[in-house]
Scaffold this motif. Sequence first.
Motif, PDB file in Angstrom:
ATOM      1  N   ASP A  39      49.132  32.890  39.341  1.00 23.74           N
ATOM      2  CA  ASP A  39      48.744  33.966  38.420  1.00 23.74           C
ATOM      3  C   ASP A  39      47.266  34.307  38.617  1.00 23.74           C
ATOM      4  OD1 ASP A  39      49.484  34.969  35.206  1.00 23.74           O
ATOM      5  OD2 ASP A  39      47.425  34.940  35.887  1.00 23.74           O
ATOM      6  N   LYS A  40      46.949  35.613  38.712  1.00 16.74           N
ATOM      7  CA  LYS A  40      45.567  36.032  38.955  1.00 16.74           C
ATOM      8  C   LYS A  40      45.016  36.863  37.805  1.00 16.74           C
ATOM      9  CE  LYS A  40      44.801  34.333  43.066  1.00 16.74           C
ATOM     10  NZ  LYS A  40      44.751  32.896  42.778  1.00 16.74           N
ATOM     11  N   THR A  41      45.658  36.779  36.642  1.00 21.29           N
ATOM     12  CA  THR A  41      45.212  37.632  35.534  1.00 21.29           C
ATOM     13  C   THR A  41      43.722  37.475  35.267  1.00 21.29           C
ATOM     14  OG1 THR A  41      47.309  36.947  34.606  1.00 21.29           O
ATOM     15  CG2 THR A  41      46.026  38.466  33.306  1.00 21.29           C
ATOM     16  N   MET A  56      47.207  36.795  52.464  1.00 25.96           N
ATOM     17  CA  MET A  56      47.301  37.906  51.508  1.00 25.96           C
ATOM     18  C   MET A  56      47.231  39.224  52.285  1.00 25.96           C
ATOM     19  SD  MET A  56      45.457  38.651  47.972  1.00 25.96           S
ATOM     20  CE  MET A  56      44.842  40.263  47.529  1.00 25.96           C
ATOM     21  N   PRO A  57      48.187  40.135  52.031  1.00 23.94           N
ATOM     22  CA  PRO A  57      48.228  41.380  52.811  1.00 23.94           C
ATOM     23  C   PRO A  57      47.073  42.322  52.454  1.00 23.94           C
ATOM     24  CG  PRO A  57      50.229  41.101  51.457  1.00 23.94           C
ATOM     25  CD  PRO A  57      49.268  40.040  51.048  1.00 23.94           C
ATOM     26  N   ALA A  58      46.699  43.163  53.414  1.00 18.07           N
ATOM     27  CA  ALA A  58      45.777  44.270  53.115  1.00 18.07           C
ATOM     28  C   ALA A  58      46.485  45.219  52.157  1.00 18.07           C
ATOM     29  CB  ALA A  58      45.426  44.993  54.398  1.00 18.07           C
ATOM     30  N   HIS A  83      56.146  31.881  52.930  1.00 16.59           N
ATOM     31  CA  HIS A  83      55.961  30.579  52.257  1.00 16.59           C
ATOM     32  C   HIS A  83      55.059  30.687  51.033  1.00 16.59           C
ATOM     33  CE1 HIS A  83      52.714  31.261  55.041  1.00 16.59           C
ATOM     34  NE2 HIS A  83      51.978  30.393  54.395  1.00 16.59           N
ATOM     35  N   LEU A  84      54.337  31.830  50.887  1.00 18.54           N
ATOM     36  CA  LEU A  84      53.444  31.978  49.735  1.00 18.54           C
ATOM     37  C   LEU A  84      54.165  32.587  48.539  1.00 18.54           C
ATOM     38  CD1 LEU A  84      50.458  33.539  51.703  1.00 18.54           C
ATOM     39  CD2 LEU A  84      50.574  31.207  50.836  1.00 18.54           C
ATOM     40  N   LEU A  85      55.338  33.176  48.797  1.00 13.43           N
ATOM     41  CA  LEU A  85      56.059  33.874  47.726  1.00 13.43           C
ATOM     42  C   LEU A  85      56.708  32.881  46.776  1.00 13.43           C
ATOM     43  CD1 LEU A  85      55.697  36.227  49.733  1.00 13.43           C
ATOM     44  CD2 LEU A  85      58.008  36.947  49.190  1.00 13.43           C
ATOM     45  N   ASP A  90      40.978  39.908  52.887  1.00 14.25           N
ATOM     46  CA  ASP A  90      40.021  38.796  53.009  1.00 14.25           C
ATOM     47  C   ASP A  90      40.077  37.834  51.828  1.00 14.25           C
ATOM     48  OD1 ASP A  90      39.148  40.065  55.304  1.00 14.25           O
ATOM     49  OD2 ASP A  90      37.676  41.270  54.185  1.00 14.25           O
ATOM     50  N   MET A  91      40.943  38.108  50.860  1.00 15.11           N
ATOM     51  CA  MET A  91      40.933  37.301  49.633  1.00 15.11           C
ATOM     52  C   MET A  91      41.603  35.947  49.828  1.00 15.11           C
ATOM     53  SD  MET A  91      40.636  39.697  46.602  1.00 15.11           S
ATOM     54  CE  MET A  91      38.930  39.348  46.773  1.00 15.11           C
ATOM     55  N   GLY A  92      42.472  35.838  50.775  1.00 14.22           N
ATOM     56  CA  GLY A  92      43.137  34.553  51.010  1.00 14.22           C
ATOM     57  C   GLY A  92      43.944  34.632  52.290  1.00 14.22           C
ATOM     58  N   SER A 117      41.216  36.589  37.214  1.00 17.01           N
ATOM     59  CA  SER A 117      40.360  37.233  38.214  1.00 17.01           C
ATOM     60  C   SER A 117      40.480  38.746  38.154  1.00 17.01           C
ATOM     61  CB  SER A 117      40.749  36.796  39.624  1.00 17.01           C
ATOM     62  OG  SER A 117      40.914  35.418  39.677  1.00 17.01           O
ATOM     63  N   LEU A 118      41.575  39.240  37.611  1.00 16.26           N
ATOM     64  CA  LEU A 118      41.810  40.685  37.637  1.00 16.26           C
ATOM     65  C   LEU A 118      41.466  41.352  36.312  1.00 16.26           C
ATOM     66  CD1 LEU A 118      45.194  40.788  39.590  1.00 16.26           C
ATOM     67  CD2 LEU A 118      42.958  41.532  40.417  1.00 16.26           C
ATOM     68  N   THR A 119      40.786  40.633  35.453  1.00 19.52           N
ATOM     69  CA  THR A 119      40.511  41.184  34.129  1.00 19.52           C
ATOM     70  C   THR A 119      39.041  41.585  33.996  1.00 19.52           C
ATOM     71  OG1 THR A 119      42.182  39.747  33.209  1.00 19.52           O
ATOM     72  CG2 THR A 119      40.657  40.713  31.658  1.00 19.52           C
TER      73      THR A 119
HETATM   74  C1  HEC Z   1      51.900  37.272  50.526  1.00 20.84           C
HETATM   75  C2  HEC Z   1      51.297  36.773  49.343  1.00 20.84           C
HETATM   76  C3  HEC Z   1      50.239  37.575  48.601  1.00 20.84           C
HETATM   77  C4  HEC Z   1      50.348  38.863  48.120  1.00 20.84           C
HETATM   78  C5  HEC Z   1      51.531  39.816  48.257  1.00 20.84           C
HETATM   79  C6  HEC Z   1      49.130  39.115  47.404  1.00 20.84           C
HETATM   80  N1  HEC Z   1      48.308  38.019  47.451  1.00 20.84           N
HETATM   81 FE1  HEC Z   1      46.547  37.772  46.475  1.00 20.84          FE
HETATM   82  N2  HEC Z   1      46.293  35.986  47.367  1.00 20.84           N
HETATM   83  C7  HEC Z   1      47.212  35.358  48.167  1.00 20.84           C
HETATM   84  C8  HEC Z   1      46.643  34.106  48.630  1.00 20.84           C
HETATM   85  C9  HEC Z   1      47.364  33.094  49.522  1.00 20.84           C
HETATM   86  C10 HEC Z   1      45.356  34.009  48.068  1.00 20.84           C
HETATM   87  C11 HEC Z   1      44.350  32.863  48.252  1.00 20.84           C
HETATM   88  C12 HEC Z   1      44.732  31.668  47.483  1.00 20.84           C
HETATM   89  C13 HEC Z   1      44.590  31.860  46.008  1.00 20.84           C
HETATM   90  O1  HEC Z   1      43.511  32.222  45.540  1.00 20.84           O
HETATM   91  O2  HEC Z   1      45.592  31.704  45.290  1.00 20.84           O
HETATM   92  C14 HEC Z   1      45.159  35.212  47.277  1.00 20.84           C
HETATM   93  C15 HEC Z   1      44.023  35.488  46.547  1.00 20.84           C
HETATM   94  C16 HEC Z   1      43.891  36.558  45.679  1.00 20.84           C
HETATM   95  C17 HEC Z   1      42.729  36.796  44.860  1.00 20.84           C
HETATM   96  C18 HEC Z   1      41.435  36.019  44.867  1.00 20.84           C
HETATM   97  C19 HEC Z   1      41.501  34.652  44.344  1.00 20.84           C
HETATM   98  C20 HEC Z   1      41.139  34.517  42.909  1.00 20.84           C
HETATM   99  O3  HEC Z   1      41.638  33.574  42.264  1.00 20.84           O
HETATM  100  O4  HEC Z   1      40.369  35.333  42.377  1.00 20.84           O
HETATM  101  C21 HEC Z   1      42.990  37.928  44.113  1.00 20.84           C
HETATM  102  C22 HEC Z   1      42.097  38.587  43.090  1.00 20.84           C
HETATM  103  C23 HEC Z   1      44.296  38.399  44.533  1.00 20.84           C
HETATM  104  N3  HEC Z   1      44.823  37.534  45.460  1.00 20.84           N
HETATM  105  C24 HEC Z   1      44.886  39.554  44.049  1.00 20.84           C
HETATM  106  C25 HEC Z   1      45.991  40.132  44.635  1.00 20.84           C
HETATM  107  C26 HEC Z   1      46.451  41.485  44.346  1.00 20.84           C
HETATM  108  C27 HEC Z   1      45.794  42.452  43.371  1.00 20.84           C
HETATM  109  C28 HEC Z   1      47.534  41.705  45.120  1.00 20.84           C
HETATM  110  C29 HEC Z   1      48.360  42.982  45.234  1.00 20.84           C
HETATM  111  C30 HEC Z   1      47.653  44.150  45.655  1.00 20.84           C
HETATM  112  C31 HEC Z   1      47.786  40.493  45.894  1.00 20.84           C
HETATM  113  N4  HEC Z   1      46.812  39.583  45.570  1.00 20.84           N
HETATM  114  C32 HEC Z   1      48.842  40.307  46.761  1.00 20.84           C
HETATM  115  C33 HEC Z   1      48.461  35.810  48.501  1.00 20.84           C
HETATM  116  C34 HEC Z   1      48.949  37.061  48.184  1.00 20.84           C
END
Ligand code: HEC
Length: 503
Positions: A450-452, A477-479, A387-389, A472-474, A454-456
Amino acid sequence: MEYPFWDLQIGYGILIAGIAVLHVFISHFAIGGGLFLVINERAARKTGDAHRLVFLQRLSKLFALVTLVTGALTGVGIWFCIGLLSPAAVAVLIHNFVWMWATEWTFFVVEIMAAILYFYGWKHMAPADHMKIGWIYFWAAWLSLFVINGIITFMLTPAAWLVTGRLWNGFFNPTFWPSLIMRTGVCVMLAGLYALLVAAGLKPGESKARIVRQTAWWGLCGLAIALPSLYWYWKAIPAAVTAAAIQGLPTPIAALHLSYWFAGIVAALLVLFGLIAPGKLRVPVALVLMAMGLGWFGSFEWFREAVRKPYIIVGYMYGNGIEVADADRYRKEGYLSAISYRSGDDGADLFRHACRSCHAMTGYKALKPAFDGVDRPFIAAIIKGAHLLKGNMPPFLGTASEADAIAAHIETGLDRRHISAIYGLQGVALGQTIFEIRCGRCHPMGGRGDKTTSLTGLTREDYSNLLDNAADMGVGMPAFTGDKIEREALIDYFMTLKAGGGK
Ligand code: HEC
Ligand code: HEC
C-alpha cells in the motif's frame, strides 16, 4: 514428458477442482466406510441386533457401488487432466515415486475386490469370514491413503528432498503425519455423516434413535481427530510459506476460515440431532449435515491447493511447470527454445506456458479486465513484474523481448477503446479505475505494498513529477505510459487521498 499445450476454453483450476473434489470426497468416504461397516458389524453380531445388520447391509451396497464406479472413474479422470495440464509436475511425481504409485494401485485393487466380496458375502459367507474380508477392505483402503498422502504432502513440503533427492525424504516429509491423521479423521467423520443420511430414512422408533446416536459419535470422533491435526498441519508448513499466503493470498486463508465455520455447524448439528434428539433426525437435516461436512473438507482441500503458490512443488517447480533451477538460464537465454511443440505463433506459445495454466483471457481468473484499454509497454512491464503483483505469481522467466511478444499476443484479445470509454467514467472515478489497473495490482489499497502514505498530500505538480519518474521508483515498477486524460484523472484521484489510508 512434453505434450502440445492443451488449450481448452475453460479455467483449468475449475476443471481439476471439479473432478478432484469429487474424487477425494468419495475416496475418503470409502475408507471410513470400510471401518464403519466392520466395527458396527462386530458390535451388531455380538448383541444379536438384527435391525442394525440390515441397516449395515444396505449401507454396504451404497458404499461398494459408490466407491467402485465413481471413485474409479474420477480417479482416472484426475490422471487424464493433470497429465495434460501439468505434464512436467506429473513427470516429477512419477519419476520419484514410481514404486509408491504401483503400491497404491495394488492396494486400490485389493480394496475394490474386498468391497465387492464384502457386499456379496452378507448372504453367502460365514460371519467370521465376512468380517475378515471387511477388515481387508478397510486396511487396503487406508493403506492406499497412506501411500498417496506421502505424495500429496510432498508437493507442499518437499523439505529435505530438495537437497538429497531421496525418496524417503520426500515421502515422510514434515506434513506427512499431520495430514495422514487429519485425513483419517475426515474418513471417520464422512462415513458417519453418510451413514446418518441413510439412518435418517429409517422408520421412526427406538431402533432408529439408537442407530442415529451410535452413528453421530462417528461424526463427532472424526471431527475431534481432524481439527487438532489440521492445526498441527498448519504448524508443520514452513513459516515462510504460510507468511507469504497470509500477506499475498486472500484465497487460501479465506478458505481456511470458512472451514472453521463448517466444522462448527457440523459439530452443533451432530450434538443436537445425533445425541440430544436422535429420533428427530430427518433426511433434510442429514443432507445439510453432509453438505456442511463436505464443505469443511472441501475448503481444506482448497486451502491446501492454493497455499503453495507460486509453486506446484514448493521450492522446486513453479505453477506453470518451470523448474526453479532453470530460472536464471531462461532469463538470460529465453524460454522459447525450451518449448517442444511450437505453433508458429511465438507470443501465443509463450503466453500458454507462462500464464495460461492459471489464467484465461476471459472467464476464469480473466486477464482481459486487467488490461483492457492499456498500452502494450504497460502489459509487458506487468509481465516482467509478475512476481510483484498480488496473488503470489511465479516470476516471469524469459527475456524482455519474449515479454513483449506475450504482451502483443494479449493485446489481440483486448478492448482497444480509450479506458474512459470502456468504463464510461470521468474525473476522480476514472482516476480510481486507472489506479486500480495501473498501480493497484502491485499497491492494493490497504494490502501488501500500500502506498497511500507516500501518495498523500502532494501538489498536482508533485504528482505529475512522480508519474514522470515512475520507472525509477522501484525495480520492476512500470513507467507511466497513460495519455494526458489518464494522467489528469489519476492526479484528480490522488488529490482526494487522505493520510491513513483510502479516501
Ligand atoms: C509491477 C508492479 C508495480 C506497479 C504496477 C506499480 N508499482 Fe509502484 N512500486 C513497485 C515497486 C517494486 C516499488 C519499490 C518497492 C516499494 O517501495 O514497495 C514501487 C515503489 C513505488 C513508490 C515509491 C516508494 C514509496 O514507498 O514511496 C510509489 C510512490 C509508487 N510505487 C507508486 C506507484 C503508482 C502511483 C503506480 C501506478 C501509476 C505504481 N506505483 C505502479 C511496483 C509497482
Ligand atoms: C501459478 C499460477 C499463475 C501464473 C502462472 C500466472 N498467474 Fe497471474 N495471478 C495468479 C493468481 C492466483 C492471481 C491473483 C488472482 C486474484 O487475486 O484473484 C493472479 C493475478 C494476476 C493479475 C492481477 C489480476 C487482477 O485482476 O488483480 C494479473 C494482471 C496477472 N495475474 C497476470 C499474469 C500474467 C501476464 C502471467 C504470465 C506472465 C501470469 N499472471 C501468470 C496466478 C498465476
